[in-house]
Scaffold this motif. Sequence first.
Motif, PDB file in Angstrom:
ATOM      1  N   HIS A 169       0.877  -1.066   0.161  1.00 12.49           N
ATOM      2  CA  HIS A 169      -0.145   0.449  -0.180  1.00 12.49           C
ATOM      3  C   HIS A 169       0.661   1.608   0.220  1.00 12.49           C
ATOM      4  O   HIS A 169      -0.236   1.827  -0.250  1.00 12.49           O
ATOM      5  N   GLN A 170       2.531   1.556   0.143  1.00  6.62           N
ATOM      6  CA  GLN A 170       2.899   2.038  -0.310  1.00  6.62           C
ATOM      7  C   GLN A 170       3.497   2.379  -2.031  1.00  6.62           C
ATOM      8  O   GLN A 170       4.658   3.126  -1.707  1.00  6.62           O
ATOM      9  N   GLY A 171       3.205   1.551  -2.650  1.00  3.72           N
ATOM     10  CA  GLY A 171       3.523   1.562  -3.685  1.00  3.72           C
ATOM     11  C   GLY A 171       4.737   1.178  -3.933  1.00  3.72           C
ATOM     12  O   GLY A 171       5.276   0.790  -4.812  1.00  3.72           O
ATOM     13  N   ASN A 172       5.433  -0.054  -2.856  1.00  2.00           N
ATOM     14  CA  ASN A 172       6.483  -1.212  -3.656  1.00  2.00           C
ATOM     15  C   ASN A 172       6.466  -1.809  -4.120  1.00  2.00           C
ATOM     16  O   ASN A 172       5.651  -2.398  -3.558  1.00  2.00           O
ATOM     17  N   ILE A 173       6.991  -2.778  -5.039  1.00  2.00           N
ATOM     18  CA  ILE A 173       6.312  -3.882  -6.270  1.00  2.00           C
ATOM     19  C   ILE A 173       8.072  -4.502  -6.472  1.00  2.00           C
ATOM     20  O   ILE A 173       9.085  -4.043  -6.561  1.00  2.00           O
ATOM     21  N   TYR A 174       7.216  -5.629  -6.102  1.00  2.00           N
ATOM     22  CA  TYR A 174       8.428  -6.533  -5.881  1.00  2.00           C
ATOM     23  C   TYR A 174       8.704  -7.804  -6.677  1.00  2.00           C
ATOM     24  O   TYR A 174       7.073  -7.877  -7.162  1.00  2.00           O
ATOM     25  N   GLN A 186      10.239  -1.253  -8.249  1.00  4.77           N
ATOM     26  CA  GLN A 186       9.747  -0.029  -8.618  1.00  4.77           C
ATOM     27  C   GLN A 186       9.769   0.971  -7.034  1.00  4.77           C
ATOM     28  O   GLN A 186       9.051  -0.572  -5.902  1.00  4.77           O
ATOM     29  N   ARG A 187       9.604   2.083  -7.413  1.00  2.00           N
ATOM     30  CA  ARG A 187       8.339   2.374  -5.686  1.00  2.00           C
ATOM     31  C   ARG A 187       7.497   3.624  -6.568  1.00  2.00           C
ATOM     32  O   ARG A 187       7.912   4.504  -7.020  1.00  2.00           O
ATOM     33  N   THR A 188       6.343   3.569  -6.459  1.00  5.34           N
ATOM     34  CA  THR A 188       5.405   4.120  -7.015  1.00  5.34           C
ATOM     35  C   THR A 188       4.481   5.502  -6.292  1.00  5.34           C
ATOM     36  O   THR A 188       3.915   6.166  -6.619  1.00  5.34           O
ATOM     37  N   ASN A 189       5.512   4.957  -4.787  1.00  5.39           N
ATOM     38  CA  ASN A 189       5.045   6.090  -3.825  1.00  5.39           C
ATOM     39  C   ASN A 189       3.512   6.228  -3.461  1.00  5.39           C
ATOM     40  O   ASN A 189       2.909   7.042  -3.032  1.00  5.39           O
ATOM     41  N   GLN A 190       2.678   5.691  -4.086  1.00  7.05           N
ATOM     42  CA  GLN A 190       1.016   4.971  -3.864  1.00  7.05           C
ATOM     43  C   GLN A 190       0.563   3.730  -4.709  1.00  7.05           C
ATOM     44  O   GLN A 190       1.653   3.430  -5.095  1.00  7.05           O
ATOM     45  N   ALA A 191      -0.423   3.796  -3.190  1.00  3.92           N
ATOM     46  CA  ALA A 191      -1.144   2.125  -3.212  1.00  3.92           C
ATOM     47  C   ALA A 191      -1.456   1.397  -5.096  1.00  3.92           C
ATOM     48  O   ALA A 191      -1.806   2.810  -5.733  1.00  3.92           O
ATOM     49  N   SER A 192      -1.250   0.519  -5.749  1.00  4.02           N
ATOM     50  CA  SER A 192      -1.135   0.051  -6.366  1.00  4.02           C
ATOM     51  C   SER A 192      -2.875  -0.384  -6.552  1.00  4.02           C
ATOM     52  O   SER A 192      -2.968  -1.260  -5.222  1.00  4.02           O
ATOM     53  N   THR A 193      -4.293  -0.780  -7.218  1.00  6.62           N
ATOM     54  CA  THR A 193      -5.486  -1.294  -7.438  1.00  6.62           C
ATOM     55  C   THR A 193      -4.863  -2.537  -8.305  1.00  6.62           C
ATOM     56  O   THR A 193      -5.764  -3.324  -8.238  1.00  6.62           O
ATOM     57  N   ALA A 194      -4.205  -2.542  -8.903  1.00  2.00           N
ATOM     58  CA  ALA A 194      -4.539  -4.019 -10.119  1.00  2.00           C
ATOM     59  C   ALA A 194      -2.894  -4.007 -10.726  1.00  2.00           C
ATOM     60  O   ALA A 194      -2.115  -2.774 -11.198  1.00  2.00           O
ATOM     61  N   LEU A 195      -2.503  -5.317 -11.381  1.00  4.27           N
ATOM     62  CA  LEU A 195      -1.527  -5.264 -12.067  1.00  4.27           C
ATOM     63  C   LEU A 195      -1.371  -6.677 -12.748  1.00  4.27           C
ATOM     64  O   LEU A 195      -2.532  -7.395 -12.488  1.00  4.27           O
TER      65      LEU A 195
END
Length: 1073
Positions: free
Chosen positions: A62-67, A80-89
């Motif tokens: 929920h902090q925008g970190n993608i592993y 990636q660090r998007t700095n905002q929550a993702s809703t779909a991948l």
Amino acid sequence: MQKSDVGNKESGKIWIRKPCPATRDGLIVNIVHTAAEYQPKSLRFLNVAFDSTGDAFIAGDHQGNIYVFDLIGNKFTLVQRTNQASTALAFNLHRKSEFLVALADYSIKCFDTVTKELVSWMSGHESSIFSISVHASGRYAITTSSDTAQLWDLDTFQRKRKLNISQSVGIQKVFFLPFSNTILSCFKDNSIFAWECDALVCKYQLPPPPVESDLKYKVFAVTRDGRILAAGGKSNHLHLWCLETQQLFRIIQLPTKIRSIRHIEFIPDSFDAGSNQILGVLGQDGIMRFINIQNCKLLFDIGTLDEGICTSVISPNGRYITSIMENGSLNVYSVQVLTQELNKPPPPLVKVIEDLSKKTGPGHLKVRVIGGKVQRPRKAKDCKTTTTILRNMMDADLENKENDLPKGLCKKSLQTLLRGYGEYPTKYRMFIWRSLLQLPENYSAFNSLLDKGTHYAFLNIHEKYPIKSRKLLRILQRTMSALAHWSAIFGDTPYLPLLAFPFVKLFQNNQLVCFEVIATLLINWCQHWFEYFPNPPVNILSMIENLLAHHDKELLQHYMNCGVTAQLYAWPLLETVFSEVLTREEWLRVFDSVFSNHPSFLLMIVVAYNICCKAPLLNCNLKDDFEYFFHHRNNLDIMVVIQEAYRLMLCTPVDIHPETMLDDFVPLTKSQYPVFNKYPKFIVNYQTQELERIRNDELEYLKERQAVHEMEAEIRRQKDEDEVWYQKQQLLREAENKRRDILLEEEKKLIEQRDRLLAVKRDLKLKEIQLLNASRKRFLWNQLDQREMELRRLDDEIHRKISLRDEEVATTAKEVELQRLEIEVQRRLLEQLAKNEEIATQEMKEDLNNYRRKIDLEERRFHKAVERNECHSLETQKLVEETLANAEQACIDTDWQIQVLLKRQFDEAERKEHYEEIAKLLRDNRARELDALNALKGLEIKKGKEDEEDPLQSSHSVAALCNRIRRKCFNFDTDDYQQNQDEHFERLQELKAKSPLKLVPSAVLPEGHLNYIPGIDPETHFSLDRKREELEKKEHELMSEIRRLRYKHAQQARQRYRIPPFRQPDDADLLIT
């Protein structure tokens, strides 16, 4: 179960040791993301998506970190660090390293997992995106929100189409059908449409669900072949639709404890051709249950009431299930372990009745007569049942055995094709090999071997075989480990990696086939190889030496003369299966023939290779030359070697032919691999025990060495600490002695300083007294100077104030003069207005005189009529009536004149504001003039008094007085103004009522404004109010008499003719205001 914490690391291992999931839950690893020390809670994972291979997945918190989690390579990476929550991948794009992420700001971004850079940024949604569906080709994607769905081209990252709907009908999901060009759109009103992807033309619409079903679809799942659609919602019912017939063919009722369905998904299977049978259903209780949609049986479940599941994703290869738990962590499950009980082979339904090999002798065919009934899957009603009549195997010819290949292939035809072309077609070679070897593809058994992890014998295989490709090395290690777990001898066989490497390189994309090909080769073509383990197979080498002695005695004699045995000219070729001496194409041709013939053909190839290389071998005399020759490539036509091998197969006598000593080809058994124990177990066990003992001793030695190192380090550390402590103590003693010496010196210095300080204090006291005297004198002189400067400043201020006063007086005089001129102009204007008013007054007086004469005439007539009435009643009555009529006519005329006057007054009302402004200006000017004159007089009076007093105070008073004069000149008292306004207004009303003209009356102005004007001699003034009071008095008496007579005549006429009474006009009606 292992637990992995991502923490603040950007990369690392998922698990420390190879996980062994338990059968009851199948959980491989639990992944959590612990926040930093200053954050109280752990970070929650929100979305998960697998790649197209199913061996890696991405997850976003929920902090925008993608592993990225690689389950095969056992590593994770922060990409990636998007700095905002993702809703779909989405991670199954055609460029394998790219992935799509939908963010909370309604945008879609594409990142690269390798370069960790932004590839593209797409926007267009106005609400949160909750679904991303990617086409099977990976070149198109559909993003879905509650109000719209958009189709994107992932090559150009441009939007191709947009689906807009009304707000009353929301979108549930829009997605691609697997391996299809069809888009399925599902809406909140249970309507489902199928669209063609290219033209976006509606192909069909599913009919509405049954009326008695109140199920509202919320979740959907489709099988891999795109034939069955499963739909569920807030109910315990599942609807299964057949997309080929567009009909609802089954409704499944789940247990009553399931009230709503959160998520559903099919488990892919490599052997069901896409018609998936197992469906995972996630209920509101957080437990995901897996059911068979054919028999509606509950197979297994994951999750508990305490640790519920929010959502789950199943890998495309059907191996893993990744679930996001309610506490925000990730659970990775093994489907193989969960389905282990389901994939167990059934008990054997066949048995051996009689073994005829003992009766027919070794030269006869070995035939097994089998009985029993084998159960087959139930077929559909519309399928045709075919019956095959089997002949007794004892009566069958030997040629028929060659035709027993799967998928309709004929071994004899393949051999004929091979003899004609020398090799199989490259496109179909792997298929032909798999058919010839009759590979069972035991997926479950192979996975169970892989799950045992890397065998200890091959942990350091990279040190002995430094292969450049890490992927190839990893596959080789896994294959060797699987073989070692299958049979213990393969873990101690030193040449096994050399034998298996060409097959690993050939089948690196299918490890199951690679393992089974090597296992089949070891069982059939490597017969009797391990009977003399750990020595080379002497019996096999003896067969080769006998063959060489029979077919080429000269070459064998040369070997004997040079001291070269079969271990040098035959064993290197066998242990590497010719991979060192042949190229890839030559090796493939050789094994086309090897797999198509009896296992003894491999020995014939070895003999043929020696015979075909006879010429260069006869020129070699040293063992080193022979060793180099059989470990390197040579100039040789491989087709000649193969033809020579076929000739040897035909020309070799039966007594030395390897075919009589080697068994026929036997394929691997299905479901489970056969037991391989054709080796001296005591040697292998002894070696295994010795290796285990050596390993344990090594571990003990390492532990002891580690303990010794730790003890040595502890002793060194303690020794260093003691040495440091002694040094500190020595330094402290030295410092203490130094401090004592310093204190003694400081005390002596302190006594000397005190003496000096007393002397200095006396000197300072004297200097202080002198300085005080000097400063007192200086202060007095300074005070005197300040007084003089203050006086000079006051003088300057007085002169400045006087100059300012003179300037203000001059300015005020100029302003008074300007005001006088303005008043003079206004006076002349008012004189002109007074003249006009006088003319109007004269005209009005003439009209009033005429009116009075008329009234007097009527009254005289009336009196005469009354007198005659006394004499003559009848004539009097007539006269009275006529007089009344005339009076009424006079009243009418009077009313008409009054209306005329009213009309004039309305016209004059328009000029009312102008008159008031003029009066206001006159009052202002008068007030300003008076104030200015009073101010000037006051200034002259006070000037003399103030000059006698303090000049500074006089200047301040003059300035304040000037300010007050200015305010008085330009302001006037509001109360006086209001009073004068009322008086002048009443006077103006009276004059307007008397004057029928539209001219402005002079009586509007107050008397003082005309009687006194500055700058004009009072004797020249004239008064406009002359005889005004007398005229007004007479006029008032006349109007009262007229009203009285009018009222009297009106009453008499009303009594006579019974006219309703009317309101008596009062003074306010006649005097219009």
